[in-house]
Scaffold this active site. Structure first.
Site, mmCIF file in Angstrom:
data_model
loop_
_atom_site.group_PDB
_atom_site.id
_atom_site.type_symbol
_atom_site.label_atom_id
_atom_site.label_comp_id
_atom_site.label_asym_id
_atom_site.label_seq_id
_atom_site.Cartn_x
_atom_site.Cartn_y
_atom_site.Cartn_z
ATOM 1 C CB ILE A 19 -1.024 0.077 1.153
ATOM 2 C CG1 ILE A 19 -0.398 -0.337 2.473
ATOM 3 C CG2 ILE A 19 -2.269 -0.693 0.840
ATOM 4 C CD1 ILE A 19 -1.329 -0.098 3.643
ATOM 5 N N GLY A 20 2.132 1.069 -0.207
ATOM 6 C CA GLY A 20 2.984 2.256 -0.348
ATOM 7 C C GLY A 20 3.542 2.783 0.963
ATOM 8 C CG ASP A 75 10.252 0.221 0.672
ATOM 9 O OD1 ASP A 75 9.643 0.730 -0.295
ATOM 10 O OD2 ASP A 75 9.752 -0.652 1.402
ATOM 11 C CE LYS A 190 -19.187 -1.033 3.166
ATOM 12 N NZ LYS A 190 -20.353 -0.664 4.000
ATOM 13 C CE LYS A 192 -17.465 -3.200 10.750
ATOM 14 N NZ LYS A 192 -18.235 -2.540 11.813
ATOM 15 C CD GLN A 195 -14.395 0.542 12.547
ATOM 16 O OE1 GLN A 195 -14.871 -0.129 13.454
ATOM 17 N NE2 GLN A 195 -15.140 1.135 11.626
ATOM 18 C CB CYS A 390 25.440 -3.613 -15.037
ATOM 19 S SG CYS A 390 26.495 -4.630 -13.983
ATOM 20 C CD GLN A 394 28.895 -7.929 -17.910
ATOM 21 O OE1 GLN A 394 28.165 -8.912 -18.025
ATOM 22 N NE2 GLN A 394 29.489 -7.617 -16.769
ATOM 23 C CD GLU A 414 26.035 -13.496 -16.141
ATOM 24 O OE1 GLU A 414 26.423 -12.457 -16.719
ATOM 25 O OE2 GLU A 414 25.140 -13.506 -15.267
ATOM 26 C CG HIS A 516 23.754 -1.002 -11.440
ATOM 27 N ND1 HIS A 516 22.735 -1.500 -12.226
ATOM 28 C CD2 HIS A 516 24.599 -2.022 -11.215
ATOM 29 C CE1 HIS A 516 22.970 -2.780 -12.460
ATOM 30 N NE2 HIS A 516 24.087 -3.127 -11.864
ATOM 31 C CD GLU A 518 20.608 1.421 -12.404
ATOM 32 O OE1 GLU A 518 21.546 1.986 -13.008
ATOM 33 O OE2 GLU A 518 20.494 0.181 -12.354
HETATM 34 N N1 GLN Z 1 25.512 -10.620 -14.769
HETATM 35 C C1 GLN Z 1 26.490 -9.614 -14.989
HETATM 36 C C2 GLN Z 1 27.634 -9.715 -13.997
HETATM 37 O O1 GLN Z 1 27.488 -10.298 -12.946
HETATM 38 C C3 GLN Z 1 25.891 -8.241 -14.930
HETATM 39 C C4 GLN Z 1 25.318 -7.897 -13.581
HETATM 40 C C5 GLN Z 1 24.411 -6.708 -13.603
HETATM 41 O O2 GLN Z 1 23.905 -6.324 -14.652
HETATM 42 N N2 GLN Z 1 24.136 -6.160 -12.448
HETATM 43 O O3 GLN Z 1 28.689 -9.199 -14.241
#
Ligand code: GLN
Length: 580
Positions: A19-20, A75, A190, A192, A195, A390, A394, A414, A516, A518
């Site tokens: 529910i956030g 989170d 509602k 309830k 509650q 990442c 590759q 991999e 990463h 992001e």
């Molecule tokens: N699987 C790749 C590695 O372990 C890339 C991992 C990822 O994208 N976080 O190097």
């Protein structure tokens, strides 16, 4: 100088999960920070895994990585995006981690002669960890994962109940987030379930002073008074958390109802009014419907679960604020992507339309890898802005090795551990690792950027720090060969041994990063890589539309259009594959 005691705000959830609570906690943090307070947040996760690092994104959503290398609950990503405070290992712990510590203490003999029990040993360890994370802050928000009534979360509830006595009632505040469902047949909201949820949590000795109600529409005063009466809170402490157009509007919606004011009053803190201009600006930009839409194809494996790429999609949204455009993310399943004609699958995913850019996110395992390689090739050959993160770096390296450098068998260790042409190989530091938990290359590492590259232009500096989570890397045996073939290694570890960023010359925007980015993007501070990637996508969009209007004109003049590829930013159309 007298130090102020830390005040604790505990956020629990009732009725249903998802529910956030995390977002609500992050928004309370944002509001209190905007009042000049020093705020941190801790997420308590009731499951037994020591951390979420070993869980599938299908189970758990994204694993958020902190600077100090903790693999944490998503989170914490919300906390960092809403608050200035950076999260660390201290800000998220699970039942598994608590038990791991207590059992290690027991084996060492710390409790010799005693029976080790949930109360006090487990609850003491929970409280110790909360207090450690709270050190030095005015406010520590503690979000208890799960829903009240879950067997798993009982020790956490017991620990936070005890904390009220430990640190004093004037220093603790309990907030309960519930769902107020709307029953269409009865035309009624509602109360309830709320509650019952309050009754349940009160039974554990926890008495919430504020109730935040998730509901489709704002509750009217009558319903608020009803909840107030039955649930033992003041009427102005029943707060709506209605559905909002963008999550970045939520701090404002909560502030309008006085949530932050109630918090400081109940905790007896004096602060000035919050400075909310940055949030107002962000929210008004994100809700401006007149902005153009830029479409980005995200080619990945966990496409049906957007929670797996939470930070990524948020980072793109932040870049939309910076570039004054809406972002539409089209998820393309790399497993079913047509490797012969990637553009077909990409267009099909985008209602038959071209996309403005392609992004390959992080990921694990061989499944869907050929689809991703085909998408990277398509982006390279057709000058579509490309961003590989990442695994995405590759994939782009493998594609370049195969189709430009002539290493036809190029792959990643991999995907094929026995390959003799692993241009992506297991990192040296990973070779001796034989356990799965918290054993990747994790957390922030410095990266040195080469002068004269696009990466240098984007960051505006030569030394950066970004977060990692991987086991594989570009194999240095092939680096020279790839470089000779034109692949630019624009960023490396400062000692030059690890490839951290790649890019292409003669391409409007083609960058791959081993880290990463992001995780560091926030709405107030969009990450430069995402910002410039979206800017490049916007340029392509403009070019595509001029192109299509020219095509239309020519078609109406009776001439057949002859355009084989998208133009470069300089405006010249480049035929497919002509850049090599
Ligand atoms: N699987 C790749 C590695 O372990 C890339 C991992 C990822 O994208 N976080 O190097």
């Amino acid at each position: 100088m007298e130090t102020r005691p830390t005040k604790y705000i505990f956020v629990t959830g009732g009725v249903v999960s998802s529910i956030g609570k995390g977002l609500t906690t992050a928004c309370i943090g944002a509001l209190l920070e905007a009042r000049g307070l020093k705020v941190t947040a801790v997420k308590l996760d009731p499951y037994i895994n020591v951390d979420p690092g070993t869980m599938s994104p299908f189970q758990h959503g994204e694993v958020f990585v902190t600077d100090d290398g903790a693999e944490t609950d998503l989170d914490l990503g919300h906390y960092e995006r809403f608050m200035g405070t950076r999260m660390s290992k201290l800000n998220n712990f699970t039942s598994g981690k608590v038990y791991e510590t207590v059992i290690a203490n027991e084996r060492r003999g710390d409790y010799l002669g005693g029976t080790v029990q949930v109360i006090p040993h487990i609850t003491d360890e929970i409280k110790r960890r909360i207090k450690l994370a709270a050190e030095g802050y005015d406010i520590c928000l503690i979000e208890v994962g799960g829903t009240v009534g879950d067997i798993e979360s009982l020790p956490f509830l017991e620990a936070i109940r005890q904390m009220r006595t430990d640190v004093g009632p004037q220093n603790t505040l309990f907030i309960h987030v519930t769902l107020v469902p709307y029953i269409p047949t009865a035309h009624e909201f509602k109360t309830k379930p709320t509650q019952h949820s309050i009754k349940e949590i009160t039974g554990y000795g926890i008495i919430p002073s504020i109730i935040i109600c998730r509901c489709q529409q704002p509750l009217d005063e009558k319903l608020k008074s009803k909840i107030s009466l039955f649930c033992n809170v003041a009427p102005n402490c029943v707060i709506n958390a209605p559905d909002v157009r963008t999550i970045y509007e939520l701090p404002l919606a909560l502030h309008e109802q006085g949530l932050d004011q109630r918090c400081v009053e109940l905790l007896n803190i004096w602060t000035g009014a919050p400075k909310l201009e940055p949030w107002t600006k962000i929210a008004s930009s994100l809700t401006d419907e007149s902005r153009e839409t830029v479409t980005i194809a995200m080619v990945g494996k966990y496409v049906d679960l957007t929670e797996s790429y939470k930070s990524l999609s948020e980072a793109l949204i932040h870049s939309g604020v910076a570039n004054n455009c809406k972002i539409s993310i089209v998820y393309v399943d790399s497993e079913t992507l047509d490797t012969k004609s990637p553009e077909k699958s990409i267009r099909a995913a985008n209602h038959g339309q071209d996309v403005d850019a392609i992004l390959i996110p992080g990921g694990f395992g061989v499944r869907g890898s050929e689809g991703k390689i085909a998408a990277a090739r398509y982006a390279r050959e057709n000058k579509v802005p490309f961003f590989g993160i990442c695994l995405g770096l590759q994939i782009a390296t493998i594609e370049y090795a195969r189709n430009v450098a002539g290493l036809n068998a190029a792959t990643s260790a991999e995907f094929d551990p026995n390959s003799s042409c692993a241009v992506i190989d297991i990192m040296d530091s990973q070779k001796s690792v034989n356990i799965k938990g918290a054993s990747m290359r994790l957390g922030a590492y410095p990266c040195a950027i080469k002068e004269g590259t696009r990466a240098r232009e984007v960051y505006g500096k030569t030394l950066i720090s970004e977060r990692h989570r991987h086991r594989f890397e570009v194999n240095n045996t092939f680096r020279e060969e790839l470089e000779k073939a034109g692949l630019v290694f624009s960023g490396t570890s400062p000692d030059g041994t690890l490839a951290e960023m790649i890019e292409l010359k003669d391409h409007p925007w083609f960058i791959g990063v081993q880290f990463h980015p992001e995780f560091q993007s926030t709405p107030k501070n969009p990450h430069p890589l995402f910002r410039e990637f979206v800017a490049a996508a916007k340029v392509r969009k403009a070019q595509l539309s001029t192109l299509s209007s020219k095509v239309e004109k020519r078609a109406t003049n009776g001439k057949a259009p002859s355009i084989s590829a998208a133009p470069t930013p300089s405006g010249a159309a480049v035929p497919v594959g002509s850049e090599q």
